[in-house]
Design an enzyme around this catalytic site. Structure first.
Site, PDB file in Angstrom:
ATOM      1  N   CYS A  25      18.509 -36.236  89.786  1.00 55.99           N
ATOM      2  CA  CYS A  25      19.017 -36.864  91.012  1.00 55.99           C
ATOM      3  C   CYS A  25      17.975 -37.787  91.625  1.00 55.99           C
ATOM      4  O   CYS A  25      16.817 -37.383  91.810  1.00 55.99           O
ATOM      5  CB  CYS A  25      19.433 -35.786  92.010  1.00 55.99           C
ATOM      6  SG  CYS A  25      20.110 -36.453  93.555  1.00 55.99           S
TER       7      CYS A  25
ATOM      8  N   CYS B 256      19.139 -31.252  90.030  1.00 60.00           N
ATOM      9  CA  CYS B 256      18.238 -31.954  90.942  1.00 60.00           C
ATOM     10  C   CYS B 256      17.220 -32.805  90.191  1.00 60.00           C
ATOM     11  O   CYS B 256      16.776 -33.841  90.697  1.00 60.00           O
ATOM     12  CB  CYS B 256      17.523 -30.952  91.851  1.00 60.00           C
ATOM     13  SG  CYS B 256      18.633 -30.024  92.939  1.00 60.00           S
TER      14      CYS B 256
ATOM     15  N   LYS C 266      42.913 -32.844 104.024  1.00 61.86           N
ATOM     16  CA  LYS C 266      42.346 -33.695 102.969  1.00 61.86           C
ATOM     17  C   LYS C 266      43.449 -34.446 102.240  1.00 61.86           C
ATOM     18  O   LYS C 266      43.342 -35.661 101.990  1.00 61.86           O
ATOM     19  CB  LYS C 266      41.556 -32.843 101.973  1.00 61.86           C
ATOM     20  CG  LYS C 266      40.920 -33.655 100.844  1.00 61.86           C
ATOM     21  CD  LYS C 266      40.741 -32.860  99.570  1.00 61.86           C
ATOM     22  CE  LYS C 266      42.052 -32.685  98.829  1.00 61.86           C
ATOM     23  NZ  LYS C 266      41.885 -32.062  97.489  1.00 61.86           N
TER      24      LYS C 266
END
Length: 310
Positions: A300, A297, A220
């Site tokens: 979202c 959520c 990464k």
């Protein structure tokens, strides 16, 4: 694949092989073959057995239509190029558009404290690239706010390869504390800085393979260093946020257990022109909404499209 001619398997060759096999195991003249057959019949008669001679049927030749992937120099008429079936996640374009909308404010920690904001823009290019690499090494298992604080203290002392090598381990540890695994990072920073001074004239390598060979530098970090320090998109930088969100959205063909597996899975289908955007986009999304524990959520836009939200 070799053609029949390369193996000597033309029509005449097939008939010749069949005749030689029908003569039995003898390889000599016809007389030797008849003598061997006579001996076999005599032995079988003595034992009261019959010899059965199976009839050999010549197998009909079949033509095979072989597909293969040709290189650019081999492509032309008559080439049957293998087409690999493509796979892409369901609704991924709409999911990506929704994430862009949710991230339009650019107000996540990564937007102000990420690696792009942790180096001295007035420093010479070689020094800037070194600072980018060090900020990435510090960021592992560490929040952006903590990494940014450590970088500010290092920059205040003059963050160059020579200065780091002249700083004793105790002082360096004090400067970077409380980044995660700070004692190990002191050792890696010293080792990497010495390698850079000796082998690269104080600069950082310009390839992923050389970067990951440095102590304390993972895939990464290498891909982000290539993007930020060298301006080259070498691959998708996958950290814990990208790894988690990609699996929640089912952006991988199968569940991946490690960030490197996620990177390989994403690069198989995600258009290359999106590779440079996806890290910062998903990291900020993971910092604000798609949290590791108790994700938000309800806030979202992908709630109806996300398999994990169901």
């Amino acid at each position: 694949m070799c053609s029949p001619k390369e193996f000597g398997m033309n029509d005449a060759g097939v008939r010749m092989v069949t005749r030689s096999l029908s003569r039995g195991l003898g390889t000599g003249p016809r007389g030797n073959g008849e003598e061997a057959a006579h001996l076999q019949r005599g032995e079988a008669a003595a034992e009261g057995r019959k010899i059965h001679h199976p009839v050999k049927r010549q197998r009909k030749a079949q033509s095979l239509n072989v597909a293969y992937e040709a290189s650019d120099g081999e492509k032309g008429e008559g080439t049957n190029v293998l087409k690999v079936p493509s796979w892409e996640p369901q609704d991924w374009r709409q999911q990506l558009a929704n994430i862009r909308t949710m991230r339009s404010g650019k107000d996540a920690p990564v937007d102000h404290l990420g690696v792009e904001h942790c180096y001295d823009a007035s420093a010479p290019p070689k020094v800037r690239r070194y600072q980018v690499l060090l900020s990435l090494m510090l960021s592992s298992q560490t929040k952006d706010q903590v990494t940014a604080g450590a970088m500010q203290r290092l920059l205040a002392r003059g963050l160059t390869v020579d200065n780091i090598l002249q700083t004793d381990d105790s002082t360096l540890g004090t400067l970077i504390y409380p980044v995660g695994f700070w004692r190990t990072k002191v050792k890696y920073i010293k080792q990497t800085s010495a390698i850079l001074q000796q082998n690269y004239g104080g600069d950082i390598p310009a390839s992923v393979a050389e970067l990951v060979a440095l102590p304390g530098v993972g895939p990464k970090m290498a891909h982000l260093a290539m993007a930020v320090a060298w301006g080259t998109v070498s691959g998708i930088a996958v950290d814990t946020h990208v790894h988690r969100i990609a699996n929640r959205l089912r952006w991988t063909k199968k569940v991946t257990k490690h960030p490197e597996g996620t990177r390989a899975a994403l690069e198989e289908w995600l258009p290359r022109d999106l590779w440079s955007e996806i890290n910062g986009l998903l990291v900020g999304f993971g910092q604000q909404i798609c949290l590791p524990v108790r994700p938000r959520c309800h806030a979202c836009l992908n709630q109806a499209l996300c398999p994990a939200a169901q």
